[in-house]
Motif scaffolding. Structure first.
Motif, PDB file in Angstrom:
ATOM      1  N   LEU A 214      53.153 -65.814  82.402  1.00 30.27           N
ATOM      2  CA  LEU A 214      53.174 -67.080  82.888  1.00 30.27           C
ATOM      3  C   LEU A 214      53.507 -68.079  81.238  1.00 30.27           C
ATOM      4  N   ILE A 305      47.449 -74.555  86.834  1.00 30.30           N
ATOM      5  CA  ILE A 305      46.959 -73.070  86.169  1.00 30.30           C
ATOM      6  C   ILE A 305      45.287 -73.166  86.118  1.00 30.30           C
ATOM      7  N   ASP A 320      48.307 -73.065  91.426  1.00 35.48           N
ATOM      8  CA  ASP A 320      49.550 -72.361  91.775  1.00 35.48           C
ATOM      9  C   ASP A 320      49.377 -71.086  90.819  1.00 35.48           C
ATOM     10  N   HIS A 321      48.764 -70.918  89.744  1.00 28.31           N
ATOM     11  CA  HIS A 321      48.519 -69.934  88.990  1.00 28.31           C
ATOM     12  C   HIS A 321      46.853 -69.786  88.903  1.00 28.31           C
TER      13      HIS A 321
END
Ligand code: F6R
Length: 369
Positions: A214, A305, A320-321
């Motif tokens: 990421l 995140i 999203d993460h």
């Protein structure tokens, strides 16, 4: 000397489980109580304290911010935490019933040293939390609790920070133990949890590949924001500081509750925002609030995140993460939540071609103002 790692910082991140365990070593006795013999301030003096003041700079200041939550919770003694550079020029109110805690990896930071000198002049006891044996700050303090992180070579602090946290928790729990608060059972339980926390740090380190991936994918971004609440707020500040100093990116940490008071105006399409989510088993209102903060920023286009405990399913639809961390007692969460942020900053810096161990313009020990 880098033990097979490309950078000292990577080596020092990897050493954290051991550093944490070493800092606990010999400080928990067979009955599960704390024995901090080094804290040469008598039990009666500790019982008489009416205020704790923590002074530090940079990363050590973030450890101090977290300590405040722990100290006030477990001891019910009011605790202030202040940047040493502000404290020393402010004529703060202190006396013999104040305990001043100076946190410093190097033990040589000028502002922290001057703050502790000022405190001693006012008749306050000073306890140093320090990583460097025989350095100036512990020499000038009434007592010292050494962190056993071993030498930290990389300019950006990693293992020193985690061990500062451990030392702060030990002081908070010890004060609670000596003064006997209604949290006796909780204190004993947390001491047990602390004894096994090094394994949790190890588990985080084993799952960092997606974080590195990421980080690399964000190498061309201009800004990253970090949000947290409660002890996750200083963790957010620490994540932002690591990114500034290593990746030279614009990074800011906010208390998530402050979003509506300004920072939410910064949110735009695809802006990466790291959110440190408090344990859902703690005060659940905190968890609910942060889940709505995540929804709010995502509705405005942020790329979220999310750092959340294993088993926290509520955040999943808005992440999203998702970066998972082990379940820990609420106040100890920074010990595991900070690690992915260190890895993230280090990898982003590398992807941007920066010198990780020696960031520009920075020195390991700031002995001038
Ligand atoms: C950040 C960093 C600095 C230090 C600060 C205090 O990664 O390393 O912010 O934490 O300069 O240094 P010490 O702890 O030596 O007083």
């Amino acid at each position: 000397e880098k033990g097979g790692y490309d950078y000292f910082m990577l080596k020092e991140i990897a050493e954290q489980p051991k550093a944490v365990a070493d800092t606990l070593l010999g400080r928990i006795d067979a009955s599960g109580s704390l024995t901090l013999d080094e804290v040469r301030i008598s039990a009666s003096e500790l019982r008489e304290l009416d205020k704790v003041v923590i002074v530090a700079c940079g990363t050590a200041f973030h450890a101090g911010m977290i300590a405040k939550y722990a100290i006030e919770h477990w001891t019910r003694i009011p605790c202030e935490v202040e940047l040493a550079s502000e404290f020393r020029y402010r004529d703060p109110i202190l006396d013999s019933r104040s305990l001043v805690i100076a946190i410093s990896q190097s033990g040589e930071t000028m502002d922290t040293l001057m703050a502790l000198r000022h405190a001693r002049e006012q008749g306050s006891k000073v306890l140093a939390i320090c990583n460097t044996n025989g350095s100036t700050i512990p020499r000038e303090s009434d007592a010292v609790l050494y962190t056993h992180a071993g030498p930290e070579v990389a300019v950006a602090s990693t293992k020193a920070f985690l061990t500062q946290l451990v030392a702060c928790y030990l002081v908070a729990l010890y004060l609670g133990q000596v003064r006997g608060t209604k949290w006796g059972d909780e204190i004993r339980a947390v001491i047990r949890d602390l004894a096994s926390i090094s394994g949790s740090v190890e588990r985080v380190l084993e799952t960092m590949e997606p974080v590195r991936e990421l980080a690399r994918s964000l190498a061309d971004k201009g800004t990253v924001l970090f949000l947290g609440r409660h002890v996750g707020y200083p963790v957010a500040l620490e994540g932002a500081l690591k990114l500034k100093e290593l990746a030279y990116m614009h990074a800011e940490g906010f208390a998530a509750g402050e979003l509506k008071h300004g920072p939410i105006a910064l949110i735009e399409e695809d802006l990466p925002v790291v959110v440190v989510v408090p344990s859902p088993r703690g005060r659940s209102v905190l968890h609910d609030k942060i889940v709505s903060n995540i929804q709010e920023i995502r509705a405005r286009g942020a790329r979220t995140i999310v750092i959340a405990e294993e088993g926290d399913e509520e955040v999943v639809p808005y992440a999203d993460h998702l970066i998972r961390i082990p379940v820990t007692p609420v106040l100890l969460q920074p010990l595991v939540a900070t690690v992915p942020l260190q890895v993230f900053a280090c990898e982003l810096a590398t992807a941007r071609g920066n010198e990780v161990d020696q960031p520009r313009n920075l020195a390991k020990s700031v002995t001038v103002e």
